[in-house]
Enzyme design. Structure first.
Site, PDB file in Angstrom:
ATOM      1  N   ALA A 149      10.095   2.164  -1.703  1.00  0.00           N
ATOM      2  CA  ALA A 149      10.029   3.010  -2.904  1.00  0.00           C
ATOM      3  C   ALA A 149      11.151   4.050  -2.899  1.00  0.00           C
ATOM      4  O   ALA A 149      11.770   4.316  -3.937  1.00  0.00           O
ATOM      5  CB  ALA A 149       8.666   3.686  -2.989  1.00  0.00           C
TER       6      ALA A 149
ATOM      7  N   LYS B 107       0.825  -1.213   0.000  1.00  0.00           N
ATOM      8  CA  LYS B 107       0.000   0.000   0.000  1.00  0.00           C
ATOM      9  C   LYS B 107       0.858   1.261   0.000  1.00  0.00           C
ATOM     10  O   LYS B 107       1.831   1.355   0.747  1.00  0.00           O
ATOM     11  CB  LYS B 107      -0.889  -0.022   1.238  1.00  0.00           C
ATOM     12  CG  LYS B 107      -1.997   0.977   1.268  1.00  0.00           C
ATOM     13  CD  LYS B 107      -2.960   0.624   2.397  1.00  0.00           C
ATOM     14  CE  LYS B 107      -4.079   1.597   2.560  1.00  0.00           C
ATOM     15  NZ  LYS B 107      -4.917   1.771   1.399  1.00  0.00           N
TER      16      LYS B 107
ATOM     17  N   GLY C 256       6.764   0.820   5.550  1.00  0.00           N
ATOM     18  CA  GLY C 256       7.623  -0.099   4.800  1.00  0.00           C
ATOM     19  C   GLY C 256       7.584   0.173   3.310  1.00  0.00           C
ATOM     20  O   GLY C 256       8.624   0.157   2.636  1.00  0.00           O
ATOM     21  N   CYS C 257       6.403   0.416   2.787  1.00  0.00           N
ATOM     22  CA  CYS C 257       6.250   0.651   1.343  1.00  0.00           C
ATOM     23  C   CYS C 257       6.915   1.957   0.925  1.00  0.00           C
ATOM     24  O   CYS C 257       7.527   2.040  -0.144  1.00  0.00           O
ATOM     25  CB  CYS C 257       4.773   0.643   0.971  1.00  0.00           C
ATOM     26  SG  CYS C 257       3.982  -0.941   1.321  1.00  0.00           S
ATOM     27  N   THR C 258       6.820   2.971   1.776  1.00  0.00           N
ATOM     28  CA  THR C 258       7.470   4.247   1.489  1.00  0.00           C
ATOM     29  C   THR C 258       8.985   4.073   1.476  1.00  0.00           C
ATOM     30  O   THR C 258       9.663   4.530   0.553  1.00  0.00           O
ATOM     31  CB  THR C 258       7.054   5.309   2.523  1.00  0.00           C
ATOM     32  OG1 THR C 258       5.633   5.486   2.447  1.00  0.00           O
ATOM     33  CG2 THR C 258       7.749   6.644   2.266  1.00  0.00           C
TER      34      THR C 258
END
Length: 154
Positions: free
Chosen positions: A50, A40, A45-47
């Site tokens: 990326a 998401k 974690g996703c930030t």
């Protein structure tokens, strides 16, 4: 239920709307593609993942590889996420989940005793020949982008 993908297999074809225009797997012919799946936009974690791939984007390009991050968020949400964090990589909006299904990343998850469906953080390195060169299932974010770059560069 689909058959799990293995290294050396032909990568499943896909067509997906991305923040830099519509892409198909065939768009990357002749180059390496780092195809990473994340749960998401705008979660910690996703930030970080990326941002890590973005920080190394020029190194990946120098090694002949492109990067595409995929989640089920909308293209509009991806655009806001990319702008907010100055991301240098395209993001694909797999709203209907077909790409996640094809790559086996749409899985049953369990958190605090609650079962639900979600994306398993995974990365696929697809060779210039369209075959899967390496699979990283159940990715831990810290150091992952560098590990993938080291694999591409070797």
């Amino acid at each position: 239920m689909s058959i799990p993908l293995v290294e050396g297999a032909k990568a499943p074809a896909f067509s997906i709307e991305t923040t830099d225009g519509k892409k198909q797997l065939s768009s990357y012919k002749g180059k390496y593609l780092v195809l990473y799946f994340y749960p998401k936009d705008d979660t910690p974690g996703c930030t970080n993942e990326a941002k890590d791939f973005s920080a190394l984007a020029a190194d990946f390009a120098a090694a002949g590889a492109e990067i595409l991050g995929v989640s089920r968020d909308t293209l509009a949400k991806h655009g806001k996420f990319a702008d907010k964090h100055d991301l240098k990589i395209p993001l694909g909006a797999d709203e209907d989940g077909t790409v996640c299904e094809a790559y086996g990343t749409w899985v049953e998850k369990n958190m605090y005793g609650r079962t639900y469906m979600g994306i398993a953080r995974s990365t696929f390195l697809i060779g210039s020949d369209g075959k899967i060169k390496r699979i990283w299932p159940k990715v831990r974010v810290k150091g992952h982008a560098q590990e993938v770059l080291d694999c591409v560069s070797s």
